[in-house]
Scaffold this motif. Sequence first.
Motif, PDB file in Angstrom:
ATOM      1  N   ASN A 230      -3.336  -5.834  -1.464  1.00 13.01           N
ATOM      2  CA  ASN A 230      -3.549  -4.897  -0.365  1.00 13.01           C
ATOM      3  C   ASN A 230      -4.101  -3.570  -0.906  1.00 13.01           C
ATOM      4  O   ASN A 230      -3.590  -3.037  -1.881  1.00 13.01           O
ATOM      5  CB  ASN A 230      -2.220  -4.675   0.352  1.00 13.01           C
ATOM      6  CG  ASN A 230      -2.276  -3.622   1.434  1.00 13.01           C
ATOM      7  OD1 ASN A 230      -1.417  -2.768   1.506  1.00 13.01           O
ATOM      8  ND2 ASN A 230      -3.286  -3.668   2.291  1.00 13.01           N
ATOM      9  N   THR A 246      -4.325  -2.651  13.597  1.00 15.35           N
ATOM     10  CA  THR A 246      -4.499  -1.876  12.369  1.00 15.35           C
ATOM     11  C   THR A 246      -5.346  -2.670  11.378  1.00 15.35           C
ATOM     12  O   THR A 246      -5.125  -3.862  11.170  1.00 15.35           O
ATOM     13  CB  THR A 246      -3.142  -1.552  11.731  1.00 15.35           C
ATOM     14  OG1 THR A 246      -2.377  -0.749  12.622  1.00 15.35           O
ATOM     15  CG2 THR A 246      -3.321  -0.804  10.416  1.00 15.35           C
ATOM     16  N   ILE A 248      -6.344  -4.066   8.003  1.00 11.45           N
ATOM     17  CA  ILE A 248      -5.731  -4.388   6.725  1.00 11.45           C
ATOM     18  C   ILE A 248      -6.855  -4.671   5.736  1.00 11.45           C
ATOM     19  O   ILE A 248      -7.638  -5.612   5.931  1.00 11.45           O
ATOM     20  CB  ILE A 248      -4.813  -5.617   6.834  1.00 11.45           C
ATOM     21  CG1 ILE A 248      -3.803  -5.447   7.966  1.00 11.45           C
ATOM     22  CG2 ILE A 248      -4.120  -5.884   5.502  1.00 11.45           C
ATOM     23  CD1 ILE A 248      -2.868  -4.286   7.803  1.00 11.45           C
ATOM     24  N   LEU A 285      -4.690  -6.534  12.125  1.00 10.37           N
ATOM     25  CA  LEU A 285      -3.335  -7.080  12.208  1.00 10.37           C
ATOM     26  C   LEU A 285      -3.104  -7.672  13.596  1.00 10.37           C
ATOM     27  O   LEU A 285      -3.295  -6.993  14.608  1.00 10.37           O
ATOM     28  CB  LEU A 285      -2.310  -5.970  11.944  1.00 10.37           C
ATOM     29  CG  LEU A 285      -0.835  -6.371  11.987  1.00 10.37           C
ATOM     30  CD1 LEU A 285      -0.486  -7.252  10.797  1.00 10.37           C
ATOM     31  CD2 LEU A 285       0.055  -5.122  11.995  1.00 10.37           C
ATOM     32  N   MET A 319       3.549  -8.821   3.055  1.00  8.14           N
ATOM     33  CA  MET A 319       3.685  -7.560   3.791  1.00  8.14           C
ATOM     34  C   MET A 319       5.033  -7.553   4.476  1.00  8.14           C
ATOM     35  O   MET A 319       5.478  -8.590   4.992  1.00  8.14           O
ATOM     36  CB  MET A 319       2.588  -7.423   4.858  1.00  8.14           C
ATOM     37  CG  MET A 319       1.178  -7.246   4.333  1.00  8.14           C
ATOM     38  SD  MET A 319      -0.014  -7.045   5.700  1.00  8.14           S
ATOM     39  CE  MET A 319       0.599  -5.515   6.452  1.00  8.14           C
TER      40      MET A 319
END
Length: 322
Positions: A230, A246, A248, A285, A319
Amino acid sequence: MPSFAKITGALAGLAAVVSALPAQPRLTTRQNDIYHLAKRQNAAAAALGLADVDILQFALTLEWLEASFYQQGFAKFSDDQFLALGLNQAQLADLKSIGTSEEAHVGLLQSAIAQAGVQPVQPCTYNFGFTDAAGMVATAAVLENVGVSAYLGAAPLVSDGKILSTAASILTVEARHQSFIRAASGLAVSPSPLDTPLGPKAIFSLAAPFITACPAGSNLILTAFPTLANTSPAAAAGAKALVAGTKIQVKSDAASGASFCGFTNSAAPGGTAFTPFDAASGCALPPNLAGIVYVTLTSNAPATGLLTDDITVAGPMVMQLS
């Protein structure tokens, strides 16, 4: 280099019990989804002709890794460093007892493998990247979650009922470890109503970065997927509060072969939610995910939510979502 997949009969056993009691309700649709997710993710491993003793070796590999993790961490950091995190004496004692439990699991699995006439795998050399006590506790939270996923994911590969029962007794303790560490870290104890199974190759891929070398005779047959990391949002200890949509952003040497991100979580329909991926902007996401989420890069995005080894390009990475 060995896998550390763990095994349990929790789901298979539950299915058998419910089937044997016609007067009782059967598994819910969601419970069946999770069970079949585990079966699908293990199809490739089953095709390799893995016997029950091979699955025990995977489990022992994981237990060696976990036992070594706690041994090295507690040798490196003093009690004062853990107490400075806000743990009290009782919580510190509980944390140390987790390492003792992992050592007991090693002994149990060694005995079961030896009774099958097979030489148990030996511990490898590990690099856990310890920097401080806080980082150790954060990594422990991830390892315990991954361990639960490994046991659930390997369950459909095991045929011996006694092995399933033994593994289930280990799984319940691993789940207690997970809950304690999450609570002590200020995370939600049970962020999702169901845990998420992972297949052996995915588990191996999560273990591989910790393993630097293994003794002769202790290398198992699986190879890891390319690593996935990430880059944004920035990595942080604990769970991330991220809203659906969001972006990623991830990096992998194999990213050029990917078209989608797969987000494997018990709340995803079919087991995995897919969103489009490109190297510049990453992927969005999906909604409704919580707790531990396993992220992979994939070449396809089946509408069924079916994540298989043949479409996995890189990963998984872990995550934690609040």
